[in-house]
Design an enzyme around this catalytic site. Structure first.
Site, PDB file in Angstrom:
ATOM      1  N   GLY A  10      -2.456   2.619 -14.989  1.00 59.22           N
ATOM      2  CA  GLY A  10      -1.712   3.215 -13.873  1.00 59.22           C
ATOM      3  C   GLY A  10      -0.329   3.614 -14.330  1.00 59.22           C
ATOM      4  N   VAL A  43       4.843   9.923  -6.456  1.00 58.74           N
ATOM      5  CA  VAL A  43       5.591  11.181  -6.353  1.00 58.74           C
ATOM      6  C   VAL A  43       5.776  11.588  -4.885  1.00 58.74           C
ATOM      7  CG1 VAL A  43       3.696  12.895  -6.418  1.00 58.74           C
ATOM      8  CG2 VAL A  43       5.848  13.363  -7.613  1.00 58.74           C
ATOM      9  N   ALA A  45       6.483   9.586  -2.368  1.00 61.94           N
ATOM     10  CA  ALA A  45       7.396   8.732  -1.594  1.00 61.94           C
ATOM     11  C   ALA A  45       8.619   9.552  -1.189  1.00 61.94           C
ATOM     12  CB  ALA A  45       7.803   7.512  -2.402  1.00 61.94           C
ATOM     13  N   PHE A 113      16.842   2.408   7.988  1.00 65.98           N
ATOM     14  CA  PHE A 113      15.375   2.386   7.997  1.00 65.98           C
ATOM     15  C   PHE A 113      14.912   1.289   8.948  1.00 65.98           C
ATOM     16  CE2 PHE A 113      12.065   4.328   5.113  1.00 65.98           C
ATOM     17  CZ  PHE A 113      12.700   5.560   4.996  1.00 65.98           C
ATOM     18  N   PHE A 154      -9.821   7.644 -17.312  1.00 67.82           N
ATOM     19  CA  PHE A 154     -10.241   6.914 -16.112  1.00 67.82           C
ATOM     20  C   PHE A 154     -10.779   5.538 -16.521  1.00 67.82           C
ATOM     21  CE2 PHE A 154     -13.308   5.691 -12.865  1.00 67.82           C
ATOM     22  CZ  PHE A 154     -12.639   5.990 -11.691  1.00 67.82           C
ATOM     23  N   ASP A 209      -8.988   1.545  -6.920  1.00 68.30           N
ATOM     24  CA  ASP A 209      -9.696   1.222  -8.167  1.00 68.30           C
ATOM     25  C   ASP A 209      -9.332  -0.160  -8.711  1.00 68.30           C
ATOM     26  OD1 ASP A 209      -9.905   3.911  -7.615  1.00 68.30           O
ATOM     27  OD2 ASP A 209      -9.776   4.572  -9.694  1.00 68.30           O
ATOM     28  N   GLN A 228      -1.161  -1.140   6.901  1.00 68.96           N
ATOM     29  CA  GLN A 228      -0.053  -0.557   7.677  1.00 68.96           C
ATOM     30  C   GLN A 228      -0.405   0.821   8.227  1.00 68.96           C
ATOM     31  OE1 GLN A 228       4.013   0.648   5.860  1.00 68.96           O
ATOM     32  NE2 GLN A 228       4.387  -1.070   7.225  1.00 68.96           N
ATOM     33  N   HIS A 230       1.466   3.893   9.744  1.00 65.89           N
ATOM     34  CA  HIS A 230       2.818   4.446   9.841  1.00 65.89           C
ATOM     35  C   HIS A 230       2.959   5.145  11.190  1.00 65.89           C
ATOM     36  CE1 HIS A 230       6.368   6.853   9.017  1.00 65.89           C
ATOM     37  NE2 HIS A 230       6.542   6.210   7.876  1.00 65.89           N
ATOM     38  N   LEU A 240       2.423  12.686   6.333  1.00 68.57           N
ATOM     39  CA  LEU A 240       3.517  11.807   6.751  1.00 68.57           C
ATOM     40  C   LEU A 240       4.773  12.580   7.135  1.00 68.57           C
ATOM     41  CD1 LEU A 240       4.371   8.674   6.682  1.00 68.57           C
ATOM     42  CD2 LEU A 240       5.641   9.349   4.664  1.00 68.57           C
ATOM     43  N   GLU A 243       9.931   8.154   7.693  1.00 64.71           N
ATOM     44  CA  GLU A 243      10.762   7.310   8.562  1.00 64.71           C
ATOM     45  C   GLU A 243      12.242   7.710   8.449  1.00 64.71           C
ATOM     46  OE1 GLU A 243       9.456   3.242   8.702  1.00 64.71           O
ATOM     47  OE2 GLU A 243      11.504   2.512   8.547  1.00 64.71           O
ATOM     48  N   ARG A 274       7.510  -1.144  11.557  1.00 63.69           N
ATOM     49  CA  ARG A 274       6.460  -0.136  11.733  1.00 63.69           C
ATOM     50  C   ARG A 274       5.301  -0.628  12.591  1.00 63.69           C
ATOM     51  NH1 ARG A 274       6.313   2.457   5.634  1.00 63.69           N
ATOM     52  NH2 ARG A 274       8.229   3.666   5.931  1.00 63.69           N
ATOM     53  N   HIS A 339      -1.439   4.131   6.205  1.00 54.58           N
ATOM     54  CA  HIS A 339      -0.391   4.503   5.251  1.00 54.58           C
ATOM     55  C   HIS A 339      -0.343   3.613   4.009  1.00 54.58           C
ATOM     56  CE1 HIS A 339       3.418   6.076   3.922  1.00 54.58           C
ATOM     57  NE2 HIS A 339       4.043   4.923   4.066  1.00 54.58           N
ATOM     58  N   ARG A 374       4.968  -4.317   5.969  1.00 59.57           N
ATOM     59  CA  ARG A 374       5.991  -3.921   5.005  1.00 59.57           C
ATOM     60  C   ARG A 374       7.108  -3.160   5.705  1.00 59.57           C
ATOM     61  NH1 ARG A 374       7.074   0.912   2.130  1.00 59.57           N
ATOM     62  NH2 ARG A 374       5.137   1.945   2.697  1.00 59.57           N
ATOM     63  N   SER A 379       8.666  -0.670  -0.592  1.00 59.37           N
ATOM     64  CA  SER A 379       7.549  -0.580  -1.534  1.00 59.37           C
ATOM     65  C   SER A 379       8.006  -0.054  -2.892  1.00 59.37           C
ATOM     66  CB  SER A 379       6.451   0.323  -0.994  1.00 59.37           C
ATOM     67  OG  SER A 379       5.507   0.535  -2.003  1.00 59.37           O
ATOM     68  N   LEU A 380       8.841   0.982  -2.878  1.00 58.19           N
ATOM     69  CA  LEU A 380       9.333   1.489  -4.164  1.00 58.19           C
ATOM     70  C   LEU A 380      10.046   0.359  -4.900  1.00 58.19           C
ATOM     71  CD1 LEU A 380      10.682   5.072  -3.334  1.00 58.19           C
ATOM     72  CD2 LEU A 380       8.427   4.359  -4.102  1.00 58.19           C
TER      73      LEU A 380
HETATM   74  C1  FAD Z   1       3.523   9.938   1.766  1.00 58.52           C
HETATM   75  C2  FAD Z   1       4.095   8.605   1.336  1.00 58.52           C
HETATM   76  C3  FAD Z   1       5.454   8.389   1.398  1.00 58.52           C
HETATM   77  C4  FAD Z   1       5.993   7.153   1.007  1.00 58.52           C
HETATM   78  N1  FAD Z   1       7.352   6.976   1.064  1.00 58.52           N
HETATM   79  C5  FAD Z   1       7.870   5.787   0.647  1.00 58.52           C
HETATM   80  C6  FAD Z   1       9.277   5.582   0.642  1.00 58.52           C
HETATM   81  O1  FAD Z   1      10.064   6.458   0.996  1.00 58.52           O
HETATM   82  N2  FAD Z   1       9.734   4.380   0.224  1.00 58.52           N
HETATM   83  C7  FAD Z   1       8.916   3.378  -0.185  1.00 58.52           C
HETATM   84  O2  FAD Z   1       9.401   2.301  -0.549  1.00 58.52           O
HETATM   85  N3  FAD Z   1       7.580   3.568  -0.214  1.00 58.52           N
HETATM   86  C8  FAD Z   1       7.036   4.740   0.178  1.00 58.52           C
HETATM   87  N4  FAD Z   1       5.681   4.923   0.141  1.00 58.52           N
HETATM   88  C9  FAD Z   1       4.838   3.907  -0.514  1.00 58.52           C
HETATM   89  C10 FAD Z   1       4.988   4.022  -2.030  1.00 58.52           C
HETATM   90  O3  FAD Z   1       5.136   5.372  -2.374  1.00 58.52           O
HETATM   91  C11 FAD Z   1       3.779   3.468  -2.789  1.00 58.52           C
HETATM   92  O4  FAD Z   1       3.423   2.217  -2.295  1.00 58.52           O
HETATM   93  C12 FAD Z   1       4.120   3.342  -4.269  1.00 58.52           C
HETATM   94  O5  FAD Z   1       4.641   4.556  -4.766  1.00 58.52           O
HETATM   95  C13 FAD Z   1       2.906   2.934  -5.076  1.00 58.52           C
HETATM   96  O6  FAD Z   1       3.256   2.977  -6.439  1.00 58.52           O
HETATM   97  P1  FAD Z   1       2.310   2.374  -7.555  1.00 58.52           P
HETATM   98  O7  FAD Z   1       3.005   2.540  -8.846  1.00 58.52           O
HETATM   99  O8  FAD Z   1       1.856   1.029  -7.162  1.00 58.52           O
HETATM  100  O9  FAD Z   1       1.001   3.296  -7.509  1.00 58.52           O
HETATM  101  P2  FAD Z   1       0.808   4.911  -7.659  1.00 58.52           P
HETATM  102  O10 FAD Z   1       2.074   5.669  -7.711  1.00 58.52           O
HETATM  103  O11 FAD Z   1      -0.194   5.284  -6.613  1.00 58.52           O
HETATM  104  O12 FAD Z   1       0.156   5.026  -9.075  1.00 58.52           O
HETATM  105  C14 FAD Z   1      -1.156   4.623  -9.364  1.00 58.52           C
HETATM  106  C15 FAD Z   1      -1.485   5.005 -10.783  1.00 58.52           C
HETATM  107  O13 FAD Z   1      -2.723   4.425 -11.151  1.00 58.52           O
HETATM  108  C16 FAD Z   1      -3.533   5.392 -11.803  1.00 58.52           C
HETATM  109  N5  FAD Z   1      -4.925   5.006 -11.592  1.00 58.52           N
HETATM  110  C17 FAD Z   1      -5.526   4.620 -10.430  1.00 58.52           C
HETATM  111  N6  FAD Z   1      -6.818   4.319 -10.672  1.00 58.52           N
HETATM  112  C18 FAD Z   1      -7.040   4.495 -11.992  1.00 58.52           C
HETATM  113  C19 FAD Z   1      -8.168   4.357 -12.850  1.00 58.52           C
HETATM  114  N7  FAD Z   1      -9.382   3.988 -12.391  1.00 58.52           N
HETATM  115  N8  FAD Z   1      -8.017   4.630 -14.154  1.00 58.52           N
HETATM  116  C20 FAD Z   1      -6.832   5.046 -14.657  1.00 58.52           C
HETATM  117  N9  FAD Z   1      -5.727   5.201 -13.891  1.00 58.52           N
HETATM  118  C21 FAD Z   1      -5.837   4.937 -12.586  1.00 58.52           C
HETATM  119  C22 FAD Z   1      -3.132   6.701 -11.147  1.00 58.52           C
HETATM  120  O14 FAD Z   1      -3.452   7.792 -11.981  1.00 58.52           O
HETATM  121  C23 FAD Z   1      -1.626   6.495 -11.024  1.00 58.52           C
HETATM  122  O15 FAD Z   1      -1.010   6.800 -12.247  1.00 58.52           O
HETATM  123  C24 FAD Z   1       5.134   6.137   0.548  1.00 58.52           C
HETATM  124  C25 FAD Z   1       3.762   6.351   0.494  1.00 58.52           C
HETATM  125  C26 FAD Z   1       3.234   7.570   0.893  1.00 58.52           C
HETATM  126  C27 FAD Z   1       1.760   7.756   0.849  1.00 58.52           C
END
Ligand code: FAD
Length: 561
Positions: A10, A43, A45, A113, A154, A209, A228, A230, A240, A243, A274, A339, A374, A379-380
């Site tokens: 990931g 990307v 967020a 927020f 993958f 996954d 959650q 939203h 979305l 917020e 939320r 969400h 949350r 989350s970020l």
């Molecule tokens: C529209 C939206 C807006 C948001 N805005 C905010 C915000 O303003 N502030 C905040 O705190 N949170 C926000 N969130 C929540 C936050 O963005 C996410 O919880 C957070 O970015 C998740 O990051 P991550 O690194 O855990 O996973 P992700 O960024 O989802 O990355 C997952 C990675 O895993 C890889 N992957 C997955 N499965 C496999 C596999 N089988 N094999 C190989 N690679 C795989 C993908 O390619 C990717 O690189 C938002 C969410 C959404 C949907």
């Protein structure tokens, strides 16, 4: 065969932060992503990232808001760590090149927020995730000699040897080649599972996954019932509206023009947590005070137009392109939408799961800082703090370990399984049809309000869909970018996750955070102030056990906003 000290699956914020931290400790690192890293869902967020960085604010206040937001299900040791380390992480991001908004005095500026007692959300307009993800990727490229990137690979399986995770099997999406990735330890950073619902704010790649991969090798999952919704998503497509809009002053109205949050959260109004706002909206809609399209209205015209165009420009585009509404001039119809998953792979504060050598961080993990609900912009922060900690911890441990020698032939089981999928006669249901029914089922029965009858129905449907998925045929038999095959595997992951969500929601016979049971409408600390853990022990159903919630200083109280 690629061999590394640390293998990260990931490349969103959690994965990239873990990779940089592990590399800084001197470990050899590989990072795998099924999409190009900057297309990871981080990307999307929008609104920002929390930290108590202002002198008038304190990490204790941020921690308390998070504990209260979690409806006291969050583990307070983990919340303390996250909120204490937040300010330094924001400064690190700033120094690495993230162009956070600055206010008129030139200092880093904040926006309010939900559920927060102070404005402590740092942001880059409404593209905060985009801005941070690109800066981390620049840093990864800068350290290219330390971190090997496997982009568009993958992961199909985790490899376990004598109870320890020693790597994974990956498929190169470009040509279908399978490879064993040998490693001293693995960090799952695969994000959430939003696509198990329809609609969702999550992109098509967010298919649970890592949660399923960990579950299949026996790792414990935790708090899976906590999904959650939203408060502000577009009806139909689930897009979305951040917020950040309410943080800037937007207000909610029902079809009678009443600012209904005055009834449900007289102090915090639209900026209650939320779960509270989503329940309020759904109640208005269910009791006939919504619009005929099953929505209520978000009025962003309360925000000065100039400010909207400057700080919320992405949702100006979303409103125009996906709802035909100029949000600077008229209210937009919204509803609660799926969400985020608060639950996930159970970890400790260093990211270690219940399987030795297997770590998890980010939305895939449940550490648990979010508990039952949350807070926006936490989350970020979670991805970065616990991504970094997992990377550092595994790298230090790896420095004292020999490299395992996993056999290259361990791709064979995977190969057989994938061949079976390719050979299916194709007379079963379509993968898309099964996924659609799954998403709609979850959105109907495992949503803002739940009850025993609906959950039992969802359980039955998910079981049937699991059986149907075994025969679901695919058209593409090739090896180059075979997305048909990948969709079949992802469907299996989503069905595992959905089953666990339903089983945990059935198990928790109380209402807490995002889990509101119409048949058990109160919080019941005597019996249910505990985590629900799920694991697979070979039986047809997840096995349920419980673990204690860590309470350091904040005893459970009634939660009002
Ligand atoms: C529209 C939206 C807006 C948001 N805005 C905010 C915000 O303003 N502030 C905040 O705190 N949170 C926000 N969130 C929540 C936050 O963005 C996410 O919880 C957070 O970015 C998740 O990051 P991550 O690194 O855990 O996973 P992700 O960024 O989802 O990355 C997952 C990675 O895993 C890889 N992957 C997955 N499965 C496999 C596999 N089988 N094999 C190989 N690679 C795989 C993908 O390619 C990717 O690189 C938002 C969410 C959404 C949907």
């Amino acid at each position: 065969m690629p061999s590394h000290d640390v293998l990260i699956i990931g490349a969103g914020l959690a994965g990239q932060r873990a990779a940089l931290a592990a590399a800084q400790q001197g470990a050899s690192v590989a990072i795998i992503s099924k999409v190009h890293p900057v297309r990871s869902h981080s990307v999307a967020a929008a609104g920002g990232i929390n930290a108590a960085l202002n002198p008038e604010d304190s990490w204790e206040s941020h921690a308390f808001d998070t504990v209260k937001g979690s409806d006291y299900l969050g583990d307070q040791d983990a919340i303390e760590i996250m909120t204490r380390e937040a300010p330094e992480e924001i400064l690190w991001l700033e120094h690495s090149g993230v162009t956070f908004h600055r206010n008129e005095t030139g200092h880093l500026g904040t926006r309010a927020f939900g559920g927060a007692s102070q404005a402590r959300t740092y942001y880059v307009a409404d593209i905060t995730g985009h801005a941070i993800l690109h800066v981390l990727y620049e840093q990864l490229m800068k350290h290219h000699e330390l971190v090997d990137r496997y982009e568009e690979w993958f992961t199909t399986d985790l490899l376990i040897d004598e109870g320890r995770c020693v790597g994974a099997v990956g498929r190169d999406l470009r040509d279908g080649r399978l490879e064993v990735f040998n490693a001293k330890g693995v960090i799952l950073a695969t994000g959430g599972a939003g696509q198990a619902y329809e609609p969702t704010t999550n992109g098509l790649i967010v298919t649970g996954d890592g949660i399923s991969l960990a579950y299949r090798v026996g790792a414990k999952l935790m708090d899976m019932e906590m999904i959650q919704y939203h408060p502000t998503t577009l009806a139909g497509n689930g897009l979305l509206i951040t917020e950040g809009a309410r943080g800037e002053g937007a207000q909610l109205f029902n079809a009678r023009g009443e600012r209904f949050m005055e009834k449900y959260a007289p102090n915090k109004l639209e900026l209650a947590s939320r779960d509270v706002v989503s329940r309020a909206e759904q109640t208005e809609i269910n009791e006939g005070r919504g619009f005929p399209d099953g929505t209520v209205a978000l009025d962003i015209t309360k925000v000065p137009r100039k400010r909207t165009l400057e700080a919320l420009r992405e949702i100006v585009n979303i409103g125009r392109d996906f709802a035909g509404v100029d949000i600077t001039r008229e209210p937009i119809h919204i509803r609660p939408g799926m969400h985020y998953i608060m639950g996930g792979v159970k970890t400790d504060v260093e990211g270690e799961t219940t399987i030795p050598g297997l770590y998890a961080a980010g939305e895939v993990a449940c550490v648990s800082v979010h508990g039952g609900n949350r807070l926006g912009a936490n989350s970020l922060l979670d991805t970065l703090i616990f991504g970094r900690r997992a990377g550092e911890h595994l790298a230090k441990r790896a420095a004292q370990m020999p490299m395992p020698s996993t056999a290259a032939s361990r791709t064979r089981d995977t190969e057989r399984r994938l061949e079976q999928i390719l050979r299916r006669p194709g007379n079963g249901r379509r993968i898309g049809a099964i996924k659609h029914e799954l998403g709609q089922t979850m959105n109907q029965f495992v949503a803002v309000f739940r009850d025993a009858e609906g959950l039992a129905k969802a359980h039955e449907i998910v079981h049937r869909l699991k059986e149907e998925a075994v025969d679901a045929g695919i058209d593409d038999k090739g090896s180059v970018f075979n997305q048909d095959l990948i969709a079949a595997i992802e469907l299996g992951y989503m069905l595992d996750v959905a089953e666990c969500i339903v089983v945990a929601a059935q198990e928790r016979k109380e209402s807490r955070g995002a889990q509101f049971r119409l048949d058990f409408p109160s919080r019941n600390d005597d019996q249910w102030l505990k985590h629900i853990d799920l694991s697979r022990d070979g039986g047809p159903e997840p096995r349920v056990s419980y673990s204690e919630v860590t309470i350091t200083r904040w005893q459970p109280e009634e939660r009002t906003y």
